[in-house]
Design an enzyme around this catalytic site. Sequence first.
Site, mmCIF file in Angstrom:
data_model
loop_
_atom_site.group_PDB
_atom_site.id
_atom_site.type_symbol
_atom_site.label_atom_id
_atom_site.label_comp_id
_atom_site.label_asym_id
_atom_site.label_seq_id
_atom_site.Cartn_x
_atom_site.Cartn_y
_atom_site.Cartn_z
ATOM 1 N N TRP A 148 40.049 46.295 44.852
ATOM 2 C CA TRP A 148 38.778 47.214 45.204
ATOM 3 C C TRP A 148 39.471 48.398 46.079
ATOM 4 O O TRP A 148 38.470 49.274 46.505
ATOM 5 C CB TRP A 148 38.019 46.375 46.157
ATOM 6 C CG TRP A 148 38.788 45.350 47.211
ATOM 7 C CD1 TRP A 148 39.050 44.157 47.030
ATOM 8 C CD2 TRP A 148 39.340 45.918 48.412
ATOM 9 N NE1 TRP A 148 39.795 43.741 48.212
ATOM 10 C CE2 TRP A 148 39.925 44.868 49.081
ATOM 11 C CE3 TRP A 148 39.331 47.001 49.152
ATOM 12 C CZ2 TRP A 148 40.636 44.713 50.265
ATOM 13 C CZ3 TRP A 148 40.077 47.184 50.253
ATOM 14 C CH2 TRP A 148 40.699 46.019 50.818
ATOM 15 N N LYS A 172 38.869 44.285 34.030
ATOM 16 C CA LYS A 172 38.073 43.706 35.116
ATOM 17 C C LYS A 172 38.379 44.453 36.422
ATOM 18 O O LYS A 172 39.351 44.359 36.922
ATOM 19 C CB LYS A 172 38.081 42.373 35.260
ATOM 20 C CG LYS A 172 36.979 41.784 35.994
ATOM 21 C CD LYS A 172 37.105 40.360 36.554
ATOM 22 C CE LYS A 172 37.969 40.133 37.634
ATOM 23 N NZ LYS A 172 37.300 40.611 38.926
ATOM 24 N N PRO A 173 37.171 45.135 36.926
ATOM 25 C CA PRO A 173 37.110 45.835 38.307
ATOM 26 C C PRO A 173 37.090 44.577 39.186
ATOM 27 O O PRO A 173 36.576 43.716 39.028
ATOM 28 C CB PRO A 173 36.153 46.705 38.386
ATOM 29 C CG PRO A 173 35.029 46.431 37.264
ATOM 30 C CD PRO A 173 35.887 45.559 36.299
ATOM 31 N N SER A 174 37.477 44.970 40.687
ATOM 32 C CA SER A 174 37.080 43.744 41.528
ATOM 33 C C SER A 174 35.639 43.525 41.607
ATOM 34 O O SER A 174 34.890 44.493 41.444
ATOM 35 C CB SER A 174 37.548 44.330 42.984
ATOM 36 O OG SER A 174 36.970 43.561 44.030
ATOM 37 N N SER A 225 46.559 41.302 44.912
ATOM 38 C CA SER A 225 47.393 40.702 45.949
ATOM 39 C C SER A 225 48.517 39.821 45.213
ATOM 40 O O SER A 225 48.413 39.584 44.198
ATOM 41 C CB SER A 225 46.442 39.952 46.907
ATOM 42 O OG SER A 225 45.792 38.690 45.808
ATOM 43 N N THR A 228 47.244 36.803 43.520
ATOM 44 C CA THR A 228 46.834 36.956 42.125
ATOM 45 C C THR A 228 47.926 37.202 41.246
ATOM 46 O O THR A 228 47.953 36.951 39.781
ATOM 47 C CB THR A 228 45.653 38.177 42.075
ATOM 48 O OG1 THR A 228 44.780 38.077 43.041
ATOM 49 C CG2 THR A 228 45.301 38.564 40.600
ATOM 50 N N GLU A 246 51.570 44.907 39.766
ATOM 51 C CA GLU A 246 51.578 45.844 41.109
ATOM 52 C C GLU A 246 50.930 45.198 42.312
ATOM 53 O O GLU A 246 49.824 45.146 42.176
ATOM 54 C CB GLU A 246 51.194 47.092 40.626
ATOM 55 C CG GLU A 246 51.984 48.072 39.709
ATOM 56 C CD GLU A 246 53.116 48.493 40.304
ATOM 57 O OE1 GLU A 246 52.997 48.883 41.455
ATOM 58 O OE2 GLU A 246 53.913 48.838 39.646
ATOM 59 N N CYS A 280 48.189 50.070 49.268
ATOM 60 C CA CYS A 280 49.538 49.175 49.138
ATOM 61 C C CYS A 280 50.792 49.955 49.662
ATOM 62 O O CYS A 280 51.612 49.488 49.911
ATOM 63 C CB CYS A 280 49.561 48.887 47.703
ATOM 64 S SG CYS A 280 49.632 50.241 46.561
HETATM 65 P P1 NAD Z 1 42.822 40.448 44.997
HETATM 66 O O1 NAD Z 1 44.183 39.873 44.257
HETATM 67 O O2 NAD Z 1 42.281 39.561 45.619
HETATM 68 O O3 NAD Z 1 42.045 40.897 43.769
HETATM 69 C C1 NAD Z 1 42.435 41.840 42.600
HETATM 70 C C2 NAD Z 1 41.769 41.726 41.435
HETATM 71 O O4 NAD Z 1 42.193 40.581 41.043
HETATM 72 C C3 NAD Z 1 40.266 41.466 41.574
HETATM 73 O O5 NAD Z 1 39.670 42.222 40.329
HETATM 74 C C4 NAD Z 1 40.094 39.918 41.609
HETATM 75 O O6 NAD Z 1 38.812 39.742 41.225
HETATM 76 C C5 NAD Z 1 40.997 39.553 40.554
HETATM 77 N N1 NAD Z 1 41.386 37.986 40.875
HETATM 78 C C6 NAD Z 1 41.729 37.438 42.011
HETATM 79 N N2 NAD Z 1 41.959 35.948 41.735
HETATM 80 C C7 NAD Z 1 42.134 36.023 40.332
HETATM 81 C C8 NAD Z 1 42.753 35.096 39.380
HETATM 82 N N3 NAD Z 1 43.228 33.747 40.027
HETATM 83 N N4 NAD Z 1 42.894 35.213 38.356
HETATM 84 C C9 NAD Z 1 42.797 36.484 37.862
HETATM 85 N N5 NAD Z 1 42.098 37.688 38.453
HETATM 86 C C10 NAD Z 1 41.948 37.363 39.890
HETATM 87 O O7 NAD Z 1 43.491 41.896 45.681
HETATM 88 P P2 NAD Z 1 42.455 42.997 46.214
HETATM 89 O O8 NAD Z 1 41.934 42.116 47.550
HETATM 90 O O9 NAD Z 1 41.231 43.292 45.537
HETATM 91 O O10 NAD Z 1 43.343 44.147 46.588
HETATM 92 C C11 NAD Z 1 44.323 44.189 47.762
HETATM 93 C C12 NAD Z 1 45.728 43.838 47.338
HETATM 94 O O11 NAD Z 1 46.007 44.875 46.126
HETATM 95 C C13 NAD Z 1 46.621 44.316 48.350
HETATM 96 O O12 NAD Z 1 47.642 43.057 48.480
HETATM 97 C C14 NAD Z 1 47.285 45.492 47.664
HETATM 98 O O13 NAD Z 1 48.632 45.919 48.361
HETATM 99 C C15 NAD Z 1 47.301 45.275 46.364
HETATM 100 N N6 NAD Z 1 47.555 46.752 45.737
HETATM 101 C C16 NAD Z 1 48.435 47.023 45.191
HETATM 102 C C17 NAD Z 1 48.632 48.101 44.523
HETATM 103 C C18 NAD Z 1 49.787 48.742 43.871
HETATM 104 O O14 NAD Z 1 50.062 49.633 43.060
HETATM 105 N N7 NAD Z 1 51.101 47.685 43.988
HETATM 106 C C19 NAD Z 1 47.627 49.187 44.295
HETATM 107 C C20 NAD Z 1 46.399 48.788 45.036
HETATM 108 C C21 NAD Z 1 46.243 47.538 45.661
#
Ligand code: NAD
Length: 472
Positions: A148, A172-174, A225, A228, A246, A280
């Site tokens: 997100w 899938k977006p958040s 995260s 995930t 990532e 991130c």
């Molecule tokens: P999140 O992992 O909670 O959610 C990310 C996506 O994964 C969402 O679309 C969510 O619906 C989906 N998801 C969650 N659980 C899942 C599962 N079990 N199976 C499949 N999909 C699932 O992360 P967030 O809170 O949206 O984003 C923040 C995190 O993303 C932070 O840790 C940040 O550092 C990381 N991030 C990393 C980068 C990078 O380039 N390394 C860039 C942006 C964000």
Amino acid sequence: MQTKMLINGEMVEGGGAPIFVVNPATGEEICKINSATSEQASAAAAGAHEAFETFGQTSPAERSELLTNIATVLEEHVEELAELESLDAGKPWPSALDDEMPLTLDTFKFFAGAARTMSAVAAGEYVAGHTSMIRKDPVGPVAAIAPWNYPLMMAAWKLAAPLAAGCPVTLKPSQLTPLSTLKAAELIAGVAPKGVVNVLHGPGREIGEQMINDPRTEAISITGSNATGSAAMAAASRQIRHVHLELGGKAPVIVFDDADIDAVAETVRYGSFFNAGQDCAQPCRLLVADEVYDKVVAAVVDQVSQIKVGAQKAEGTEMGPIISAAQRNAVAGFVDRARDNCDVVLGGNMIDGPGFFYEPTVLINVAHDAEVFCNEIFGPVVTISRFGDEEEALKVANAGPFGLASSVWTNNTGRSMRMSSKLRYGFTWVNTHGVATPEMPWAAMKSSGTGCDMSVYALDAYTAVRHVMVAH
Ligand code: NAD
């Protein structure tokens, strides 16, 4: 408001439970959008699987044209997309338009060119009477999942590289921030062949899990995260799939005694609190040489205290809200648990009123094993800690699980080279932090991920190396 998903060439409303989309600056509902059903997620996977038959055989020039057309159609609607992004994610206007959209569009433009650079090793005879060739072919349909914090930019990173390589994508977006991606889906539907791009909406634990476990998914690409990322690894282990991750970061900002302190402080102001620190690569933990520690603290506090916090379009807003009440509580929890063991010299409080605002916060005298030093906070908080010499700085920075972004601040070229060669991070900036361009990899090491987004190296994640041998 565009609330339909893109499934196998058709724009369709979700048939599942409604998910409330909230403006984080007010806490008020913007709209509600139905999640996909399991059947709809399955139809997207089937569409991508079928589309691969033809899309996987397209020429680089054809894929380049598709990516150019996507860039063009998004650019024609860039203000509308930025409006949605700003509203949905609480991003200050015009930062949403001027800072994020150029890289989002340029990602598609870059991969339109990169698609045509793909080549494999020329043929040769390695066994008498046999000619060998190396091919690089698309791996197959990709399940791509975005976070997100930069919804549309991450969607661009997740879409452009696999499309350049010849892989259909189901994205899938958040569930917290679907608006810009659903609008983009509608625009892309007008230029992409049926099934080549699918966009679903829904919770990660349901629709995301189904996407990454679908037997027709041949590669999984996640930005999100570490939890995930682990879910993706687990899903991939069941079927043996390519995984591209990532994940989280905890970027050290290593400031030596000969650094330009004003530049460090300005970078903290504009980098650490950009997107309310939900980044991130956020320059979030300063490691500062003893000799200049007090000067750096004073300069950082001076800069950060000037940040104007407010709603997206309020006059002069530099920093917006945190994405949700839950994320703000998580940030506040980190700071509250740290209070007894460090000094909160700026901020440290939720801001009263509607929305999920938190003060820009600076913590000093933070120990190298403190929770706030070691864990990703993902909010408007920076910590400032000390180091004695180069060796200690390196050892402390390289400890811990994360390996995404880092920066070194020094006027000593030799030292910057030594540090860059030994830091175990996907990327290291010297005397800057956070500058990104599609030609260069957004890379990850250790628990921050596998592979990279952007650059020609991202194509590797979506291509399989193959050997063809001809006997003669
Ligand atoms: P999140 O992992 O909670 O959610 C990310 C996506 O994964 C969402 O679309 C969510 O619906 C989906 N998801 C969650 N659980 C899942 C599962 N079990 N199976 C499949 N999909 C699932 O992360 P967030 O809170 O949206 O984003 C923040 C995190 O993303 C932070 O840790 C940040 O550092 C990381 N991030 C990393 C980068 C990078 O380039 N390394 C860039 C942006 C964000």
